[in-house]
Design a protein around this motif. Sequence first.
Motif, PDB file in Angstrom:
ATOM      1  N   LEU A   1       8.474 -27.206  -2.528  1.00 44.23           N
ATOM      2  CA  LEU A   1       7.411 -26.645  -2.371  1.00 44.23           C
ATOM      3  C   LEU A   1       7.961 -25.051  -0.965  1.00 44.23           C
ATOM      4  CD1 LEU A   1       5.385 -28.370   0.895  1.00 44.23           C
ATOM      5  CD2 LEU A   1       5.490 -27.927  -2.418  1.00 44.23           C
ATOM      6  N   ASP A   2       9.104 -25.187  -0.730  1.00 38.43           N
ATOM      7  CA  ASP A   2      10.192 -23.780   0.119  1.00 38.43           C
ATOM      8  C   ASP A   2       9.975 -23.503  -1.163  1.00 38.43           C
ATOM      9  OD1 ASP A   2       9.071 -24.247   2.132  1.00 38.43           O
ATOM     10  OD2 ASP A   2      10.839 -24.907   3.048  1.00 38.43           O
ATOM     11  N   ASP A   3      10.946 -23.968  -2.500  1.00 39.57           N
ATOM     12  CA  ASP A   3      11.253 -23.239  -3.335  1.00 39.57           C
ATOM     13  C   ASP A   3      10.780 -22.666  -4.675  1.00 39.57           C
ATOM     14  OD1 ASP A   3      14.230 -22.977  -5.123  1.00 39.57           O
ATOM     15  OD2 ASP A   3      12.774 -23.952  -6.403  1.00 39.57           O
ATOM     16  N   LEU A   4       9.938 -23.121  -4.236  1.00 37.87           N
ATOM     17  CA  LEU A   4       7.914 -22.725  -5.030  1.00 37.87           C
ATOM     18  C   LEU A   4       8.155 -21.242  -4.786  1.00 37.87           C
ATOM     19  CD1 LEU A   4       6.182 -25.679  -6.309  1.00 37.87           C
ATOM     20  CD2 LEU A   4       7.754 -24.038  -7.754  1.00 37.87           C
TER      21      LEU A   4
ATOM     22  N   LEU B   1       1.203 -24.651  -2.651  1.00 36.48           N
ATOM     23  CA  LEU B   1      -0.245 -24.686  -2.383  1.00 36.48           C
ATOM     24  C   LEU B   1      -1.300 -25.511  -3.529  1.00 36.48           C
ATOM     25  CD1 LEU B   1      -1.419 -21.045  -0.964  1.00 36.48           C
ATOM     26  CD2 LEU B   1      -0.366 -23.009   0.346  1.00 36.48           C
ATOM     27  N   LYS B   2      -0.890 -25.759  -4.515  1.00 36.57           N
ATOM     28  CA  LYS B   2      -1.393 -26.745  -4.602  1.00 36.57           C
ATOM     29  C   LYS B   2      -0.926 -28.353  -4.404  1.00 36.57           C
ATOM     30  CE  LYS B   2      -2.708 -27.271 -10.131  1.00 36.57           C
ATOM     31  NZ  LYS B   2      -2.891 -26.807 -11.303  1.00 36.57           N
ATOM     32  N   TRP B   3       0.654 -28.228  -4.261  1.00 32.06           N
ATOM     33  CA  TRP B   3       0.719 -29.098  -4.597  1.00 32.06           C
ATOM     34  C   TRP B   3       1.301 -29.891  -2.964  1.00 32.06           C
ATOM     35  CZ3 TRP B   3      -1.003 -30.187  -8.371  1.00 32.06           C
ATOM     36  CH2 TRP B   3      -0.112 -29.454  -9.932  1.00 32.06           C
ATOM     37  N   VAL B   4       0.983 -29.319  -2.014  1.00 35.63           N
ATOM     38  CA  VAL B   4       0.839 -29.329  -0.625  1.00 35.63           C
ATOM     39  C   VAL B   4       0.415 -30.658  -0.696  1.00 35.63           C
ATOM     40  CG1 VAL B   4      -0.579 -28.101   0.580  1.00 35.63           C
ATOM     41  CG2 VAL B   4       1.624 -28.095   1.369  1.00 35.63           C
TER      42      VAL B   4
ATOM     43  N   MET C   1      -4.044 -29.251   4.876  1.00 34.85           N
ATOM     44  CA  MET C   1      -2.839 -28.827   4.518  1.00 34.85           C
ATOM     45  C   MET C   1      -2.145 -29.797   5.780  1.00 34.85           C
ATOM     46  SD  MET C   1      -0.805 -25.770   2.745  1.00 34.85           S
ATOM     47  CE  MET C   1      -1.401 -24.883   5.019  1.00 34.85           C
ATOM     48  N   ILE C   2      -1.650 -30.974   5.213  1.00 26.95           N
ATOM     49  CA  ILE C   2      -1.072 -31.787   6.338  1.00 26.95           C
ATOM     50  C   ILE C   2       0.420 -30.863   7.052  1.00 26.95           C
ATOM     51  CG2 ILE C   2       0.197 -34.047   7.046  1.00 26.95           C
ATOM     52  CD1 ILE C   2      -1.992 -34.666   5.238  1.00 26.95           C
TER      53      ILE C   2
ATOM     54  N   TRP D   1      -1.175 -37.400  -7.925  1.00 20.08           N
ATOM     55  CA  TRP D   1      -0.383 -37.938  -9.294  1.00 20.08           C
ATOM     56  C   TRP D   1      -0.051 -37.176  -9.978  1.00 20.08           C
ATOM     57  CZ3 TRP D   1      -0.667 -36.972 -14.750  1.00 20.08           C
ATOM     58  CH2 TRP D   1       0.101 -37.309 -15.831  1.00 20.08           C
ATOM     59  N   PHE D   2      -0.586 -35.545  -9.826  1.00 16.91           N
ATOM     60  CA  PHE D   2      -0.750 -33.989  -9.952  1.00 16.91           C
ATOM     61  C   PHE D   2       0.888 -33.700  -8.883  1.00 16.91           C
ATOM     62  CE2 PHE D   2      -4.562 -35.205 -12.363  1.00 16.91           C
ATOM     63  CZ  PHE D   2      -4.171 -35.367 -13.229  1.00 16.91           C
ATOM     64  N   CYS D   3       0.214 -33.951  -8.573  1.00 14.22           N
ATOM     65  CA  CYS D   3       1.719 -33.489  -7.341  1.00 14.22           C
ATOM     66  C   CYS D   3       2.889 -34.018  -7.869  1.00 14.22           C
ATOM     67  CB  CYS D   3       1.424 -33.850  -5.587  1.00 14.22           C
ATOM     68  SG  CYS D   3       0.384 -32.758  -5.598  1.00 14.22           S
ATOM     69  N   ALA D   4       3.267 -35.507  -7.746  1.00 18.12           N
ATOM     70  CA  ALA D   4       4.079 -36.164  -8.223  1.00 18.12           C
ATOM     71  C   ALA D   4       5.344 -35.518  -9.910  1.00 18.12           C
ATOM     72  CB  ALA D   4       3.922 -38.077  -8.078  1.00 18.12           C
ATOM     73  N   ILE D   5       3.919 -35.184 -10.426  1.00 13.98           N
ATOM     74  CA  ILE D   5       4.214 -34.738 -12.460  1.00 13.98           C
ATOM     75  C   ILE D   5       5.149 -33.594 -11.858  1.00 13.98           C
ATOM     76  CG2 ILE D   5       3.692 -33.925 -14.282  1.00 13.98           C
ATOM     77  CD1 ILE D   5       3.717 -37.373 -14.100  1.00 13.98           C
ATOM     78  N   ALA D   6       4.926 -32.831 -10.709  1.00 10.98           N
ATOM     79  CA  ALA D   6       5.465 -31.438 -10.098  1.00 10.98           C
ATOM     80  C   ALA D   6       6.317 -31.473 -10.235  1.00 10.98           C
ATOM     81  CB  ALA D   6       4.136 -30.601  -9.987  1.00 10.98           C
ATOM     82  N   TYR D   7       7.090 -32.521  -9.442  1.00 12.90           N
ATOM     83  CA  TYR D   7       7.787 -32.727  -8.262  1.00 12.90           C
ATOM     84  C   TYR D   7       9.017 -32.672  -9.397  1.00 12.90           C
ATOM     85  CZ  TYR D   7      11.458 -34.407  -5.327  1.00 12.90           C
ATOM     86  OH  TYR D   7      13.051 -34.536  -4.737  1.00 12.90           O
ATOM     87  N   ALA D   8       8.778 -33.870 -10.105  1.00 14.13           N
ATOM     88  CA  ALA D   8       9.264 -34.615 -11.256  1.00 14.13           C
ATOM     89  C   ALA D   8       9.634 -33.870 -12.350  1.00 14.13           C
ATOM     90  CB  ALA D   8       9.049 -35.731 -11.489  1.00 14.13           C
ATOM     91  N   GLN D   9       8.994 -32.922 -12.598  1.00  2.00           N
ATOM     92  CA  GLN D   9       9.461 -31.117 -13.926  1.00  2.00           C
ATOM     93  C   GLN D   9      10.485 -30.887 -12.825  1.00  2.00           C
ATOM     94  OE1 GLN D   9       5.761 -29.730 -14.863  1.00  2.00           O
ATOM     95  NE2 GLN D   9       4.380 -31.861 -16.233  1.00  2.00           N
ATOM     96  N   TRP D  10       9.382 -29.943 -12.041  1.00  2.00           N
ATOM     97  CA  TRP D  10      10.176 -28.832 -10.837  1.00  2.00           C
ATOM     98  C   TRP D  10      12.741 -29.479 -10.895  1.00  2.00           C
ATOM     99  CZ3 TRP D  10      12.825 -30.091  -5.871  1.00  2.00           C
ATOM    100  CH2 TRP D  10      13.719 -29.279  -4.951  1.00  2.00           C
TER     101      TRP D  10
END
Length: 269
Positions: free
Chosen positions: A50-53, A63-66, A80-81, A112-121
Amino acid sequence: GKDDCYVPAGWFWSGGDAQASRSLPRRRLWIDGLIFKRFPVTNREYLVFLDDLVAKGREEDALKWVPRERAGQAGKLGAMIYGRREDGRFELVPDAEGHEWLPDYPVCMVNWFCAIAYAQWESERTGLPWRLPFSLEWEKAARGVDGRFHPWGDGFNPSFGCMRQSHKGQVLPEVVDSYPVDETVYGIRGMAGNMMDWTASLWKEEGPMIENHRFVEGIDTSKTGSYRVLRGGCWYYYGASALRSASRNGSSPSFSYSCYGFRLSRSVP
């Protein structure tokens, strides 16, 4: 890497466990070689993402993936948590019940979309094709080749994995290197308890298509309404059957939960 675990190509026994939830039929299938990360993705690692984004000017994506609480209305974002520092970086803060989220807890409350975004990053960051494992790849990584019921074998004791019965007091997740018995023959940890894993697979009651003893499926990010497969038990589950490696669960890809996390894998060229 030191926390990369090799799952060799070869045959394995899948399914065939009458005590597992939604187990597939017993079949001998071929899975190509894989590298799995030893542990699921942690809060510590997810904060770096998240910080890199934010540092790259992609605050809207961050903010979308947090991790967030579930919203009370459709189309709304929950609270947000994670917290934010004055410099815009994210940090761990006590949750709504006052519980401290530790850096080395597996990340949760990510869809699931958060997980996909992290994997792509992570793939872009390392130059390696990291992704979510497919459901049957996950099962082989958890069970090995001999059809065992749990990563450690067929026997069971609540102290072997992080679940409700393994806690004397308050039931919470644990740091990822807890429960050393919860380890597969390949050295992968926490595939029975602690946190369930999102996989790349679309949910089908009958499982993926099988041709010539191999599964046939690809990652489809367009089907937002189609359920995705989750694998593994979790810290909140009760009973030995909940931690059996042939169990499958399905959930909406937009749904986040305190028992849903993920881990990364990649194919061996």
